[in-house]
Write a protein that holds these residues in place. Structure first.
Motif, PDB file in Angstrom:
ATOM      1  N   LYS A  57     -17.299   9.572 -32.858  1.00  0.00           N
ATOM      2  CA  LYS A  57     -15.895   9.971 -32.975  1.00  0.00           C
ATOM      3  C   LYS A  57     -14.998   9.286 -31.941  1.00  0.00           C
ATOM      4  O   LYS A  57     -13.780   9.291 -32.072  1.00  0.00           O
ATOM      5  CB  LYS A  57     -15.774  11.491 -32.898  1.00  0.00           C
ATOM      6  N   ALA A  71     -10.835   9.263 -32.108  1.00  0.00           N
ATOM      7  CA  ALA A  71     -10.411  10.610 -31.689  1.00  0.00           C
ATOM      8  C   ALA A  71      -9.125  10.607 -30.868  1.00  0.00           C
ATOM      9  O   ALA A  71      -8.364  11.576 -30.900  1.00  0.00           O
ATOM     10  CB  ALA A  71     -11.530  11.288 -30.896  1.00  0.00           C
ATOM     11  N   GLU A  93     -15.499  19.825 -38.717  1.00  0.00           N
ATOM     12  CA  GLU A  93     -15.489  18.360 -38.895  1.00  0.00           C
ATOM     13  C   GLU A  93     -16.750  17.735 -38.291  1.00  0.00           C
ATOM     14  O   GLU A  93     -16.709  16.941 -37.359  1.00  0.00           O
ATOM     15  CB  GLU A  93     -14.232  17.743 -38.268  1.00  0.00           C
ATOM     16  N   THR A 130     -12.273  12.041 -37.761  1.00  0.00           N
ATOM     17  CA  THR A 130     -11.462  12.719 -36.749  1.00  0.00           C
ATOM     18  C   THR A 130     -10.105  13.149 -37.303  1.00  0.00           C
ATOM     19  O   THR A 130      -9.184  13.433 -36.538  1.00  0.00           O
ATOM     20  CB  THR A 130     -11.239  11.810 -35.521  1.00  0.00           C
ATOM     21  N   HIS A 188      -9.337  16.785 -36.406  1.00  0.00           N
ATOM     22  CA  HIS A 188      -9.132  16.805 -34.952  1.00  0.00           C
ATOM     23  C   HIS A 188      -7.694  16.398 -34.625  1.00  0.00           C
ATOM     24  O   HIS A 188      -6.981  17.086 -33.879  1.00  0.00           O
ATOM     25  CB  HIS A 188     -10.143  15.852 -34.302  1.00  0.00           C
ATOM     26  N   ARG A 189      -7.238  15.302 -35.208  1.00  0.00           N
ATOM     27  CA  ARG A 189      -5.878  14.826 -34.929  1.00  0.00           C
ATOM     28  C   ARG A 189      -4.821  15.763 -35.516  1.00  0.00           C
ATOM     29  O   ARG A 189      -3.752  15.954 -34.925  1.00  0.00           O
ATOM     30  CB  ARG A 189      -5.683  13.412 -35.488  1.00  0.00           C
ATOM     31  N   LYS A 249     -14.691  18.647 -29.488  1.00  0.00           N
ATOM     32  CA  LYS A 249     -13.229  18.536 -29.563  1.00  0.00           C
ATOM     33  C   LYS A 249     -12.592  19.423 -28.479  1.00  0.00           C
ATOM     34  O   LYS A 249     -11.790  20.325 -28.786  1.00  0.00           O
ATOM     35  CB  LYS A 249     -12.729  18.968 -30.945  1.00  0.00           C
ATOM     36  N   THR A 274      -9.460   9.338 -41.895  1.00  0.00           N
ATOM     37  CA  THR A 274      -9.911   8.520 -40.783  1.00  0.00           C
ATOM     38  C   THR A 274     -10.201   7.120 -41.306  1.00  0.00           C
ATOM     39  O   THR A 274     -11.039   6.989 -42.195  1.00  0.00           O
ATOM     40  CB  THR A 274     -11.181   9.107 -40.149  1.00  0.00           C
TER      41      THR A 274
END
Length: 276
Positions: free
Chosen positions: A4, A8, A153, A159, A162-163, A196, A276
């Motif tokens: 990641k 990330a 995730e 990612t 995450h974002r 994360k 991603t």
């Protein structure tokens, strides 16, 4: 190795609008949609261009403004081929009349919220693509007491969620509140893997309501799978062939929550997603 690290820390960016957009009529679990437009028609961003009379389906909207240049069978990554609407972009990216439009979601009834989600064509963005209005309409005897947010995730390299948490947490939280209200659920667990830490910290800072419990999980695959996640967070097993609602649980993905907020609060249909 989750790999990641490559993306990330990279912010979400808009992909440049291509000249030609091919919009398949099958983008969800359920009945395919039928075109509501014809070759030569001018369309605008967010305009409804395909619908279905089936309950288990999700309406489809124009992703930008332009002209319909073709309606034909096109290659599809799952079904081999399916009917698609081809739009030639005019480069203006012009919204349909009345969009976006800000609403106070608390003024809507539960039925009105579900109708707005259906009209926005939202299907689950975690991968299963199940129409969200169907998920929010369980049988009367299936009372949902717990909402689980899938922020695990667990897949290598990905990612996007995450974002989304880092950049759109306020919209995500509003989406959670909307779904909790519609379901009448009393509990909400946010399952997020411990690779994360910045996203976990941000959610801990922003969520003070004890109803919403942030639950870091050890990083392992395939923890993001619905049944695996339910077991990791609650210790309960979903019987084979059954859905989480059999246990009074509903699972929703991070980006689906953002789409719900945008549909109900901003009147924006589902016409894009983060990858991603």
């Amino acid at each position: 190795d989750d790999n990641k690290r490559h993306t990330a820390d990279k912010p979400i960016k808009k992909v440049p609008m291509p000249k030609i957009l091919t919009v398949p009529m099958r983008q969800h679990i359920g009945a395919p949609c039928e075109p509501m437009v014809a070759v030569g028609d001018k369309v605008f961003k967010g305009q409804l261009i395909a619908d279905s009379k089936a309950f288990v389906s999700a309406f489809i909207h124009a992703p930008t403004s332009g002209t319909i240049v073709e309606i034909a069978e096109k290659p599809h990554p799952i079904f081999g081929q399916c009917q698609a609407i081809v739009i030639e972009s005019d480069g203006l990216d012009q919204w349909a009349v009345g969009l976006p439009k800000v609403n106070k979601w608390q003024q809507f009834t539960n039925k009105e919220i579900i109708d707005l989600i259906r009209q926005a064509g939202i299907a689950g963005l975690g991968g299963a693509t199940f129409p969200t209005h169907v998920k929010l309409s369980p049988p009367p005897d299936k009372k949902i007491h717990t909402l689980i947010i899938n922020a695990a995730e667990c897949e290598p390299y990905l990612t996007a969620d995450h974002r989304v948490i880092l950049e759109r947490s306020a919209e995500m939280i509003t989406g959670m509140q909307i779904i909790m209200t519609v379901l009448g659920a009393q509990n909400c667990y946010i399952g997020i893997e411990d690779n994360k830490p910045d996203a976990i910290r941000l959610l801990q800072e922003q969520i003070k309501d004890p109803t919403f419990k942030i639950m870091p999980l050890p990083c392992k695959y395939p923890q993001g799978a619905e049944k695996t996640l339910v077991y990791a967070l609650t210790g309960q097993e979903i019987p084979g062939g059954a859905l989480p609602m059999e246990l009074g649980i509903m699972v929703s993905n991070v980006e689906t929550l953002v789409a719900v907020k945008q549909a109900v609060v901003d009147s924006i249909p589902l016409i894009e997603r983060v990858v991603t």
